[in-house]
Design a protein around this motif. Structure first.
Motif, PDB file in Angstrom:
ATOM      1  N   ILE B 510       0.847  -1.199   0.000  1.00  0.00           N
ATOM      2  CA  ILE B 510       0.000   0.000   0.000  1.00  0.00           C
ATOM      3  C   ILE B 510       0.878   1.243   0.000  1.00  0.00           C
ATOM      4  O   ILE B 510       0.610   2.216  -0.712  1.00  0.00           O
ATOM      5  CB  ILE B 510      -0.949   0.004   1.223  1.00  0.00           C
ATOM      6  CG1 ILE B 510      -1.994  -1.086   1.062  1.00  0.00           C
ATOM      7  CG2 ILE B 510      -1.613   1.363   1.389  1.00  0.00           C
ATOM      8  CD1 ILE B 510      -2.910  -1.248   2.254  1.00  0.00           C
ATOM      9  N   ARG B 511       1.918   1.173   0.772  1.00  0.00           N
ATOM     10  CA  ARG B 511       2.866   2.287   0.819  1.00  0.00           C
ATOM     11  C   ARG B 511       3.398   2.561  -0.586  1.00  0.00           C
ATOM     12  O   ARG B 511       3.407   3.694  -1.059  1.00  0.00           O
ATOM     13  CB  ARG B 511       4.005   1.914   1.762  1.00  0.00           C
ATOM     14  CG  ARG B 511       5.152   2.881   1.824  1.00  0.00           C
ATOM     15  CD  ARG B 511       6.194   2.356   2.806  1.00  0.00           C
ATOM     16  NE  ARG B 511       7.322   3.248   2.906  1.00  0.00           N
ATOM     17  CZ  ARG B 511       8.406   3.158   2.133  1.00  0.00           C
ATOM     18  NH1 ARG B 511       8.463   2.243   1.194  1.00  0.00           N
ATOM     19  NH2 ARG B 511       9.399   4.006   2.293  1.00  0.00           N
ATOM     20  N   ALA B 514       0.729   4.036  -2.912  1.00  0.00           N
ATOM     21  CA  ALA B 514       0.456   5.447  -2.653  1.00  0.00           C
ATOM     22  C   ALA B 514       1.598   6.314  -3.173  1.00  0.00           C
ATOM     23  O   ALA B 514       1.372   7.346  -3.809  1.00  0.00           O
ATOM     24  CB  ALA B 514       0.244   5.667  -1.164  1.00  0.00           C
ATOM     25  N   ILE B 515       2.816   5.876  -2.915  1.00  0.00           N
ATOM     26  CA  ILE B 515       3.961   6.665  -3.371  1.00  0.00           C
ATOM     27  C   ILE B 515       3.949   6.761  -4.884  1.00  0.00           C
ATOM     28  O   ILE B 515       4.128   7.846  -5.471  1.00  0.00           O
ATOM     29  CB  ILE B 515       5.282   6.027  -2.881  1.00  0.00           C
ATOM     30  CG1 ILE B 515       5.409   6.202  -1.371  1.00  0.00           C
ATOM     31  CG2 ILE B 515       6.473   6.677  -3.573  1.00  0.00           C
ATOM     32  CD1 ILE B 515       6.610   5.524  -0.780  1.00  0.00           C
ATOM     33  N   MET B 517       1.492   6.426  -6.909  1.00  0.00           N
ATOM     34  CA  MET B 517       0.389   7.246  -7.389  1.00  0.00           C
ATOM     35  C   MET B 517       0.730   8.726  -7.263  1.00  0.00           C
ATOM     36  O   MET B 517       0.508   9.514  -8.179  1.00  0.00           O
ATOM     37  CB  MET B 517      -0.868   6.937  -6.595  1.00  0.00           C
ATOM     38  CG  MET B 517      -2.104   7.513  -7.252  1.00  0.00           C
ATOM     39  SD  MET B 517      -3.507   7.459  -6.174  1.00  0.00           S
ATOM     40  CE  MET B 517      -4.828   7.408  -7.341  1.00  0.00           C
ATOM     41  N   ALA B 518       1.273   9.083  -6.109  1.00  0.00           N
ATOM     42  CA  ALA B 518       1.639  10.482  -5.900  1.00  0.00           C
ATOM     43  C   ALA B 518       2.688  10.913  -6.927  1.00  0.00           C
ATOM     44  O   ALA B 518       2.594  11.989  -7.514  1.00  0.00           O
ATOM     45  CB  ALA B 518       2.165  10.668  -4.483  1.00  0.00           C
ATOM     46  N   LYS B 519       3.650  10.038  -7.157  1.00  0.00           N
ATOM     47  CA  LYS B 519       4.710  10.402  -8.103  1.00  0.00           C
ATOM     48  C   LYS B 519       4.164  10.534  -9.515  1.00  0.00           C
ATOM     49  O   LYS B 519       4.533  11.453 -10.255  1.00  0.00           O
ATOM     50  CB  LYS B 519       5.822   9.348  -8.057  1.00  0.00           C
ATOM     51  CG  LYS B 519       6.754   9.557  -6.880  1.00  0.00           C
ATOM     52  CD  LYS B 519       7.933   8.602  -6.929  1.00  0.00           C
ATOM     53  CE  LYS B 519       8.893   8.906  -5.785  1.00  0.00           C
ATOM     54  NZ  LYS B 519       9.765   7.775  -5.498  1.00  0.00           N
TER      55      LYS B 519
END
Lengths: 461, 574
Positions: B510-511, B514-515, B517-519
């Motif tokens: 999940i980490r 999320a990373i 996706m943000a990037k």
């Protein structure tokens, strides 16, 4: 007046060569450009190049609901200007006007200046009148923006900016009186060309086309067509994107909720996931903000520009009309002339029949059968024809002059419109780019902010 | 034997669960060779089975394989546990028709130096096999088959759909790497053979251990379903349904179940749905941008000068948005949607795992119930036997009382002494020579034998048969109970351990999601920002409108004071 101007602008050096960038003027919606700063003074204007005698910077502000509690309630707007045009008696005229006044201004300007592209007014928005929403802040603000653009377009027009009616609109304290006077004594010559009107009405119909099309106007017409096509397509596609973006706004909101839900389930990483959820929410909000502050105004402006272009097209059409007037009249004249020539030939010994073809011959025959073949009636007819020819020649002359004048005016008008178009496109695209940049910058910061927060999650696999 | 067994106080528990008697039976029953149904395979299994699969039952360290491991089963094993970060890569997807009438896609798997080719169905088979070999472990999912709908829409094309193949390629690679990183599964030689590609998958399927898999893994040891020496007690285990309620459920696993259900519902519900919706929207949006970019480009051709290039640049910015959105979409698909889907599948897998454990628990409880029932039955039987014996004894004494009638009244009350009393009585020849358990039996039989004349013999024989049968069953059940307790214990601890490992893996994933996706979004913003900045620069170059405040005009304006009026009036009218 001049002194005041100097006072106002003393501190600003528009022309500093070292800094050719646009300077944030104290109150200039259209700040001086960084490249065109000397273009105005350059000689070598063509015959059809428009010339601006001065500047007129207008603004529409502060909508106020008047007679609020009566059924005659209406909204008034503060219209003000900064100008150096000599026709204005003050450099900073201002007045409060209502929508009806704008309508009057527009109608009479377009009547008085048929060759000018008078910008259109925003729609009356019947629905808001019915629902009573016309006093909502959103509606008033939108209308204010529309009216502002209308006045801006007027003020950018080198001819219209100097019209007496516009001056009165800004300056008059007795606007109602002005309106009455204007209706009673319209400026310019009266419509006295009754002959042309009556004849052309009988000759022209909506389907007739210009017989000798002018290359310049054909190209112009095509240019306008393509421009409008481009605008329409852009508007259609962009509103589709706008709707998608709106949907995405909802999607990201939902995703934020979903991620938050995941955070509740994953008790170990609730906090970082909440942060992530907030970022998604923020992104959704940014999308919505861009739609509202960038995309929507852009679309409104685009649509308004399209309508302005329609007005331009109408003027082009009117010019064609004038040319057709002239062409039809010329035809009519030559028809009458040949009839008279034929009669003259008949009188002088029936010589013309052979030379004038079968139809004339038949006409002679018919006339002979009707017993109208005595020379007396022929002479009478010829006299009538001569008089008509004389009249027609004048009319053709007038029509020719009108057509030519109109053509010249139209050429100039096209240049004026081109300027206006470019300026508006610049404003429009510039605002769009600004809005997009603002959005992407803010969104980028937001995503950048969240990355280290997520990275701080510690897991040993 | 196994870390989970050594970790858990298995021995202590058995004492609690089992009776003293059953431990004796356990030795008796497990010592003989395996049940007759499996005996035919025995000759081959010890040599082949133990040689090819030393990993699972014996390899000691699962937690940190690279630190402990010294005996590798093959080079793949060695490679996987070399201590370095190894990655299995699916390098290619090839269309072939080897050994098949129709064409199919094989995936080229590169793991270190080895290269293998497998088709989707073989991955599927590998997964199923692993799931059966390790009923207590979370076997990672493989991409699901296309739905029938896909086939209906695309028909023959569906199999060769490039996007689908690429997606499968990615997800199959993840599947392999998840196994490779698993502390236990990575030691599985079947997996190594899959990677090696030296033998065909059919061969692997038809050789041990896979060929030894029982049909019902519920009736096989949890730690090694292929154990050929498994106690026959397993056959006595019931085959409960998944919905059978437990009398004393384990709160920990109830919680796990509730959580898994919630997790599955949340993932497949809000998460996946909104993700799919968002992706669809981005895809539409990127198409719109492509169209708009082209439209603006066409628009720019009709204009001239600076306006034209400004519109062109704006169009390019829109085009850039199209490109970046396409990229964003791809990244969202790979790094968000696909892992999300994987975890939805994981939830289903875990549910099945919990069902297995639940069934094992039910097995245990049912066996316990059965055992109790049997014991009660035996007690009942023994009681009636006892009563009958006493009756017989009384009768026999009645017979002896004919010799010594004085003691006749005392006997009915003192039945306890009967055994001692009967000890020295002359034994009759037993009518049932099979039963030689108690010395008193002989006497009992003798009594019954003597009673033969006045009583029906059948109830007594039937009762004795029933008693012996019940005892046999009890011993089997005791054994089964012991096995079942052992299995339950093992399953619970292994599943719990793997769930813990899974949880850590999940958080890590999940980490990462999320990373990434943000990037992706950040890069998307960055690219678009640059494109728009460029467009803005070009827009700025459009000349301003002449109607603006210029110094020179301000100064000049006095000169044209009255001319303006006239110039307007000339154009007034026509």
């Amino acid at each position: 007046m001049l002194g005041e101007d100097d006072d106002v602008f003393d501190s600003v050096t528009w022309e500093s060569p070292s800094a050719p960038t646009y300077d944030a003027g104290p109150s200039a919606p259209t700040g001086p450009g960084f490249r065109q700063s000397t273009a105005e003074s350059e000689p070598g204007h063509g015959p059809h190049d428009p010339k601006w005698e001065g500047y007129l910077i207008t603004s529409v502000k502060d909508p106020v609901k008047e007679l609020a509690d009566t059924k005659d309630a209406y909204v008034s707007y503060l219209v003000s200007a900064k100008t150096n045009l000599p026709i204005f008696s003050t450099p900073n005229p201002s007045a409060r006007r209502r929508f009806q006044d704008f309508v009057f201004l527009r109608n009479h300007l377009s009547k008085d200046f048929p060759a000018c592209v008078v910008p259109p007014l925003p729609d009356k928005h019947r629905l808001e009148y019915v629902t009573g929403d016309r006093f909502s802040p959103e509606f008033m603000e939108r209308r204010r923006a529309d009216l502002h653009r209308f006045l801006q377009r007027l003020s950018r027009h080198p001819t219209l900016q100097r019209s007496t009616l516009l001056r009165a609109f800004f300056e008059s304290t007795e606007w109602h009186v002005t309106m009455h006077q204007h209706v009673a004594h319209p400026p310019g010559p009266e419509h006295t060309t009754g002959v042309i009107d009556s004849i052309s009405d009988t000759l022209l119909n909506a389907f007739s086309r210009v017989r000798k099309p002018d290359e310049r106007f054909l190209a112009m017409r095509e240019g306008v067509d393509k421009f409008e096509e481009g605008i329409v397509l852009t508007e259609r596609l962009w509103s589709r994107i706008r709707n998608r973006t709106n949907d995405l706004t909802g999607d990201y909101h939902d995703m934020a909720v979903a991620v938050q839900g995941l955070g509740f389930l994953e008790s170990g990483i609730t906090d970082p996931l909440n942060h992530f959820s907030n970022t998604l929410l923020e992104f959704s909000a940014l999308l919505r903000h861009t739609t509202q502050t960038t995309t929507d105004p852009f679309l409104i402006h685009l649509h308004s520009l399209l309508q302005y272009s329609h007005a331009n097209r109408a003027v082009l059409k009117l010019r064609d009309q004038k040319q057709m007037d002239f062409e039809e009249l010329s035809d009519y004249l030559s028809g009458v002339t040949s009839e008279r020539d034929r009669l003259a030939a008949v009188i002088s010994g029936h010589a013309g029949s052979t030379g004038l073809g079968l139809s004339s011959y038949l006409k002679d025959r018919v006339d002979a059968l009707r017993g109208a073949d005595d020379d007396r009636s022929r002479v009478e007819k010829m006299r009538k024809l001569d008089a008509k020819i004389k009249e027609l020649q004048d009319a053709v002359q007038t029509a020719h002059e009108t057509s030519d004048a109109f053509s010249d005016e139209t050429l100039r008008e096209q240049t004026v419109f081109q300027y206006a178009k470019e300026a508006e496109m610049k404003e429009m695209l510039g605002n769009l780019a600004d809005g997009q940049m603002e959005f992407y910058k803010a969104a980028m910061d937001e995503w950048d902010r969240i990355i280290p927060i997520i990275q701080r999650i510690r897991v040993d696999v | 034997m196994d870390p989970y067994e050594t970790e858990n106080p298995f021995e202590e528990d058995t004492d609690r669960v089992q009776s003293e008697a059953s431990s004796a039976y356990r030795v008796n029953l497990s010592a003989p060779s395996s049940p007759p149904s499996q005996s035919s395979r025995i000759p081959s299994s010890p040599s082949l089975g133990s040689a090819s699969r030393p990993a699972f039952p014996s390899s000691g360290s699962h937690r940190q394989p690279q630190a402990y491991k010294s005996d590798f089963c093959c080079t793949r094993d060695q490679w996987l546990h070399s201590g370095e970060e190894v990655e299995i890569v699916i390098t290619d997807a090839l269309k072939t028709s080897v050994n098949s009438s129709s064409t199919y896609i094989t995936y080229v798997i590169k793991s270190g130096t080895a290269e293998a080719q497998h088709r989707y169905s073989e991955f599927e088979s590998l997964r199923t096999s692993l799931a059966r070999l390790y009923p207590t472990l979370i076997i990672p999912p493989i991409p699901s088959k296309q739905t029938i709908g896909d086939y209906a829409v695309k028909q023959a094309k569906a199999k060769e759909d490039a996007a689908m193949i690429a997606r499968r390629k990615r997800m199959l690679q993840t599947f392999l790497n998840r196994i490779a990183r698993h502390p236990i599964l990575s030691n599985e030689h079947v997996f190594h053979r899959f990677l090696d590609g030296e033998v065909s998958w059919t061969e692997v399927l038809h050789s041990p251990p896979l060929s030894l898999l029982p049909t019902n893994i519920l009736k096989a040891p949890s730690h090694n379903p292929t154990d050929q020496n498994a106690s026959p007690g397993y056959t006595a285990l019931p085959n409960p349904s998944a919905t059978h309620a437990l009398r004393r459920p384990d709160q920990r696993f109830l919680d796990s179940e509730v959580f898994t259900n919630k997790f599955a519902a949340h993932l497949s519900g809000p998460m996946e749905k909104v993700t799919r919706r968002t992706m669809k929207r981005w895809s539409d949006s990127s198409h719109d941008h492509a169209e708009l970019g082209a439209a603006l480009n066409g628009f720019s051709l009709n204009e001239s000068g600076q306006l034209s290039s400004a519109i062109e640049k704006t169009g390019q910015a829109v085009d850039a948005t199209y490109m970046s959105t396409t990229l964003l979409l791809q990244e969202l698909e790979q790094n968000w949607a696909e892992p999300l889907h994987e975890y939805t599948q994981f939830a289903t897998i875990i549910k099945k795992l919990l069902v297995y454990r639940h069934q094992k628990h039910v097995q245990y409880e049912m066996t316990q119930e059965n055992l109790e029932a049997k014991r009660e039955q035996l007690e009942e039987l023994e009681k009636s036997e006892h009563a009958a014996r006493r009756l017989e004894e009384a009768l026999g004494r009645g017979r002896t009382s004919a010799d010594s009638p004085r003691t006749e009244d005392g006997t009915p009350s003192s039945g306890d002494n009967s055994r001692a009393d009967t000890g020295y009585l002359p034994p009759h020849p037993g009518p049932n020579p099979v039963r030689r358990r108690a010395p008193g039996m002989g006497f009992l039989s003798a009594l019954s034998y003597t009673l033969h004349g006045m009583m029906d013999v059948d109830p007594a024989t039937a009762r004795r048969n029933a008693i012996s049968k019940a005892r046999e069953q009890i011993s089997l059940l005791e054994d089964a109970l012991h096995l079942s307790a052992q299995d339950l214990k093992y399953s619970s601890s292994t599943i719990q351990a793997d769930l813990d490992r899974f949880q850590r893996q999940k958080v890590a994933d999940i980490r990462e999601m999320a990373i990434s996706m943000a990037k992706s979004h950040r890069d998307w913003c960055k690219k678009n920002l640059e494109a728009w900045e460029e467009a803005k620069r070009e827009v700025e170059k459009i000349p301003d409108h002449p109607n603006r405040m210029l110094e020179e005009i301000v100064e000049d304006s006095g000169g044209v004071a009255n001319g303006s009026r006239e110039s307007t009036s000339t154009i007034d009218g026509h």
